[in-house]
Design a protein around this motif. Structure first.
Motif, PDB file in Angstrom:
ATOM      1  N   PHE A  63      -9.695 -46.366  29.280  1.00 46.95           N
ATOM      2  CA  PHE A  63      -9.253 -46.152  27.898  1.00 46.95           C
ATOM      3  C   PHE A  63      -7.727 -46.122  27.797  1.00 46.95           C
ATOM      4  O   PHE A  63      -7.171 -46.370  26.730  1.00 46.95           O
ATOM      5  CB  PHE A  63      -9.840 -44.846  27.368  1.00 46.95           C
ATOM      6  CG  PHE A  63      -9.672 -44.636  25.891  1.00 46.95           C
ATOM      7  CD1 PHE A  63     -10.475 -45.294  24.983  1.00 46.95           C
ATOM      8  CD2 PHE A  63      -8.705 -43.751  25.406  1.00 46.95           C
ATOM      9  CE1 PHE A  63     -10.325 -45.097  23.608  1.00 46.95           C
ATOM     10  CE2 PHE A  63      -8.545 -43.540  24.055  1.00 46.95           C
ATOM     11  CZ  PHE A  63      -9.357 -44.220  23.155  1.00 46.95           C
ATOM     12  N   GLY A  64      -7.043 -45.790  28.899  1.00 49.20           N
ATOM     13  CA  GLY A  64      -5.585 -45.809  28.901  1.00 49.20           C
ATOM     14  C   GLY A  64      -4.908 -44.494  29.185  1.00 49.20           C
ATOM     15  O   GLY A  64      -3.684 -44.386  29.068  1.00 49.20           O
ATOM     16  N   ALA A 183      -5.063 -50.074  26.989  1.00 48.75           N
ATOM     17  CA  ALA A 183      -4.035 -49.695  26.021  1.00 48.75           C
ATOM     18  C   ALA A 183      -3.501 -48.330  26.433  1.00 48.75           C
ATOM     19  O   ALA A 183      -4.182 -47.317  26.277  1.00 48.75           O
ATOM     20  CB  ALA A 183      -4.621 -49.637  24.617  1.00 48.75           C
ATOM     21  N   VAL A 185      -2.338 -44.890  26.557  1.00 53.10           N
ATOM     22  CA  VAL A 185      -2.239 -43.796  25.597  1.00 53.10           C
ATOM     23  C   VAL A 185      -0.851 -43.184  25.675  1.00 53.10           C
ATOM     24  O   VAL A 185      -0.358 -42.854  26.753  1.00 53.10           O
ATOM     25  CB  VAL A 185      -3.317 -42.731  25.883  1.00 53.10           C
ATOM     26  CG1 VAL A 185      -3.060 -41.461  25.084  1.00 53.10           C
ATOM     27  CG2 VAL A 185      -4.702 -43.291  25.591  1.00 53.10           C
ATOM     28  N   TYR A 261      -5.925 -41.202  19.706  1.00 50.83           N
ATOM     29  CA  TYR A 261      -4.831 -41.256  20.669  1.00 50.83           C
ATOM     30  C   TYR A 261      -3.945 -42.460  20.363  1.00 50.83           C
ATOM     31  O   TYR A 261      -4.423 -43.592  20.229  1.00 50.83           O
ATOM     32  CB  TYR A 261      -5.405 -41.325  22.096  1.00 50.83           C
ATOM     33  CG  TYR A 261      -6.375 -40.197  22.325  1.00 50.83           C
ATOM     34  CD1 TYR A 261      -5.931 -38.956  22.760  1.00 50.83           C
ATOM     35  CD2 TYR A 261      -7.735 -40.355  22.027  1.00 50.83           C
ATOM     36  CE1 TYR A 261      -6.821 -37.898  22.905  1.00 50.83           C
ATOM     37  CE2 TYR A 261      -8.623 -39.299  22.179  1.00 50.83           C
ATOM     38  CZ  TYR A 261      -8.159 -38.072  22.617  1.00 50.83           C
ATOM     39  OH  TYR A 261      -9.029 -37.016  22.750  1.00 50.83           O
ATOM     40  N   GLN A 262      -2.652 -42.194  20.247  1.00 49.53           N
ATOM     41  CA  GLN A 262      -1.700 -43.229  19.846  1.00 49.53           C
ATOM     42  C   GLN A 262      -1.413 -44.189  20.984  1.00 49.53           C
ATOM     43  O   GLN A 262      -1.208 -43.774  22.131  1.00 49.53           O
ATOM     44  CB  GLN A 262      -0.388 -42.585  19.385  1.00 49.53           C
ATOM     45  CG  GLN A 262       0.669 -43.594  18.923  1.00 49.53           C
ATOM     46  CD  GLN A 262       1.904 -42.906  18.415  1.00 49.53           C
ATOM     47  OE1 GLN A 262       1.871 -42.277  17.355  1.00 49.53           O
ATOM     48  NE2 GLN A 262       2.993 -42.995  19.154  1.00 49.53           N
ATOM     49  N   VAL A 263      -1.361 -45.499  20.638  1.00 47.00           N
ATOM     50  CA  VAL A 263      -0.927 -46.534  21.567  1.00 47.00           C
ATOM     51  C   VAL A 263       0.196 -47.319  20.902  1.00 47.00           C
ATOM     52  O   VAL A 263       0.580 -47.047  19.766  1.00 47.00           O
ATOM     53  CB  VAL A 263      -2.087 -47.453  21.989  1.00 47.00           C
ATOM     54  CG1 VAL A 263      -3.174 -46.643  22.685  1.00 47.00           C
ATOM     55  CG2 VAL A 263      -2.669 -48.202  20.798  1.00 47.00           C
ATOM     56  N   VAL A 269      -3.864 -52.200  20.833  1.00 45.08           N
ATOM     57  CA  VAL A 269      -5.184 -51.827  20.347  1.00 45.08           C
ATOM     58  C   VAL A 269      -6.191 -52.933  20.645  1.00 45.08           C
ATOM     59  O   VAL A 269      -7.277 -52.703  21.183  1.00 45.08           O
ATOM     60  CB  VAL A 269      -5.140 -51.534  18.831  1.00 45.08           C
ATOM     61  CG1 VAL A 269      -6.551 -51.365  18.276  1.00 45.08           C
ATOM     62  CG2 VAL A 269      -4.307 -50.291  18.541  1.00 45.08           C
ATOM     63  N   GLY A 272      -6.489 -53.818  24.514  1.00 50.57           N
ATOM     64  CA  GLY A 272      -7.167 -52.693  25.154  1.00 50.57           C
ATOM     65  C   GLY A 272      -8.649 -52.661  24.806  1.00 50.57           C
ATOM     66  O   GLY A 272      -9.486 -52.308  25.645  1.00 50.57           O
ATOM     67  N   ASP A 298      -9.307 -48.362  16.177  1.00 49.45           N
ATOM     68  CA  ASP A 298     -10.397 -48.973  16.928  1.00 49.45           C
ATOM     69  C   ASP A 298     -11.158 -47.838  17.607  1.00 49.45           C
ATOM     70  O   ASP A 298     -10.580 -47.089  18.398  1.00 49.45           O
ATOM     71  CB  ASP A 298      -9.850 -49.953  17.969  1.00 49.45           C
ATOM     72  CG  ASP A 298     -10.910 -50.890  18.523  1.00 49.45           C
ATOM     73  OD1 ASP A 298     -11.965 -51.039  17.877  1.00 49.45           O
ATOM     74  OD2 ASP A 298     -10.690 -51.481  19.588  1.00 49.45           O
ATOM     75  N   GLU A 309     -10.723 -42.736  19.639  1.00 45.52           N
ATOM     76  CA  GLU A 309     -10.034 -43.753  18.843  1.00 45.52           C
ATOM     77  C   GLU A 309      -8.685 -44.107  19.458  1.00 45.52           C
ATOM     78  O   GLU A 309      -7.920 -43.219  19.821  1.00 45.52           O
ATOM     79  CB  GLU A 309      -9.818 -43.211  17.415  1.00 45.52           C
ATOM     80  CG  GLU A 309      -8.999 -44.107  16.509  1.00 45.52           C
ATOM     81  CD  GLU A 309      -8.599 -43.420  15.195  1.00 45.52           C
ATOM     82  OE1 GLU A 309      -7.946 -44.069  14.362  1.00 45.52           O
ATOM     83  OE2 GLU A 309      -8.947 -42.228  15.016  1.00 45.52           O
ATOM     84  N   HIS A 310      -8.415 -45.407  19.553  1.00 47.64           N
ATOM     85  CA  HIS A 310      -7.042 -45.893  19.722  1.00 47.64           C
ATOM     86  C   HIS A 310      -6.452 -46.066  18.333  1.00 47.64           C
ATOM     87  O   HIS A 310      -7.115 -46.602  17.438  1.00 47.64           O
ATOM     88  CB  HIS A 310      -7.026 -47.267  20.404  1.00 47.64           C
ATOM     89  CG  HIS A 310      -7.271 -47.239  21.879  1.00 47.64           C
ATOM     90  ND1 HIS A 310      -7.992 -48.216  22.527  1.00 47.64           N
ATOM     91  CD2 HIS A 310      -6.882 -46.367  22.844  1.00 47.64           C
ATOM     92  CE1 HIS A 310      -8.023 -47.962  23.826  1.00 47.64           C
ATOM     93  NE2 HIS A 310      -7.368 -46.831  24.037  1.00 47.64           N
TER      94      HIS A 310
END
Length: 382
Positions: A63-64, A183, A185, A261-263, A269, A272, A298, A309-310
């Motif tokens: 997930f990152g 992606a 995080v 979670y911010q990317v 997005v 990833g 996403d 969520e991204h």
């Protein structure tokens, strides 16, 4: 009748062109407490329990997230931005959300919560800096407030792509090839909760932690009964904060809906998401752009079916922005993107969902009635 061109323009709403067409009407919920006990600065981390930490770690990396610490009984995850851990997962018999932990602005805020809420103050744990107050919101969700916790320095992040947009090109003699990779995080953004005690929980977060409402949603044709969803942000005065750090809505469930979670950007997005899909994970809904908060989103389910969520490019508001009001609907969840899925909304009539509804309707302290439940189901029907 032809309008008089000499007539003055109608007065513009304070919210027109900002984030919502309509603000509060006389006598409606103000969206903030007049004198909160404290004003938390942000979310610190979220607490979960999971029976299989190896599986949780594999998904977290895909997930990152970056693993900051792993033991036999605990997995701690962070983003690339400087700060505390974003998620703390402890080994447990079932997969479940335990609760959020918020960051206090000042150490004295913990003393205020102990004095005013009868809370317990404790050290974070052996070998860890900081102290935490343990509270419980009206829905029964454990809520921590922490100060002085260990923080990480920043890590190398994902590079934002150089975009050719408009009349001034920025990328010359170079092709665009975003890598197919997780992606990364950057940080924890927000958590969303469901509760049959919506108004009681809402007022508790406003009065106890000093959160303020960015936007209310109400059931179509039932605005006079008040809001059924709230997007709450931290009150940092003139310093902007995320449109929502906590969101909550009325419903039969109690607790976790999803966390975000911010990317870096849209390409992170999307690429990833391709990476996750290739590894067999299930998209719940996306890619799209929200209305309340404006985030590109996403949504995915982890191996234990919890939604994460991204997101990128969310709204930032200072404390001067007033609360907006809008009708609640499935179509109103996004500006663009695929239609919201029943899988994401969790509206399938499973035996577990039916038991949840039955229990919520029979509870003495519930704010959910059969009529409101039917109205919610109609409004959120995709």
């Amino acid at each position: 009748m032809t309008p008089d061109p000499r007539a003055p323009d109608p007065p513009a709403s304070a919210h027109h062109g900002l984030h919502c067409e309509d603000g509060a009407r006389q006598g409606e919920h103000p969206g903030r407490a007049r004198n909160p006990l404290v004003k938390v600065r942000d979310l610190a981390w979220l607490r979960f329990e999971k029976p299989d930490l190896d599986r949780a770690e594999t998904f977290a990396r895909d997930f990152g997230f970056t693993v900051s610490e792993r033991t036999v009984d605990e997995l701690r995850l962070r983003g690339t931005f400087a700060g505390t851990d974003a998620i703390v997962i402890r080994k447990g018999s079932v997969s479940r959300f335990v609760g959020p932990v918020f960051q206090a602005e000042d150490r004295r805020d913990l003393d205020t919560l102990v004095r005013q809420r009868g809370a317990r103050l404790r050290p974070l744990g052996r070998g860890r800096a900081g102290s935490m107050v343990d509270l419980v919101d009206p829905s029964g969700v454990p809520v921590g407030v922490v100060h002085g916790a260990d923080t990480h320095t920043s890590l190398p992040g994902q590079r934002a792509l150089t975009i050719n947009a408009g009349a001034v090109p920025r990328r010359i003699n170079a092709a665009q090839r975003p890598p197919r990779e997780p992606a990364l995080v950057q940080r924890l953004g927000h958590v969303v909760l469901e509760t049959p005690r919506f108004r009681a929980a809402l007022d508790w977060y406003l009065e106890t932690l000093g959160l303020i409402v960015s936007d209310f949603l109400f059931l179509p044709g039932q605005r006079q009964f008040g809001p059924t969803m709230a997007f709450l942000r931290c009150d940092r005065g003139s310093t902007p904060a995320d449109h929502h750090t906590l969101a909550m809505h009325l419903g039969p469930g109690q607790g976790y809906v999803h966390s975000a979670y911010q990317v870096t950007d849209l390409d992170a997005v999307a690429a990833g998401g391709e990476y996750l899909g290739e590894r067999g994970y299930r998209r719940s809904w996306g890619i799209g752009r929200h209305i309340q908060g404006s985030q590109i989103f996403d949504y995915w389910r982890d191996p234990d079916r919890l939604v994460v969520e991204h997101f990128a490019d969310g709204d930032l508001f200072d404390a001067g922005v007033e609360t907006g009001w809008a009708p609640m609907s499935a179509s109103g969840l996004a500006q663009w993107g695929p239609p919201v899925t029943r899988e994401f909304l969790g509206t399938a009539p499973t035996p577990a969902k039916l038991r949840e509804v039955y229990s919520a309707l029979r509870a003495d302290d519930t704010e959910l009635t059969a009529a409101r439940l039917l109205a919610l189901m109609k409004a959120m029907s995709p």
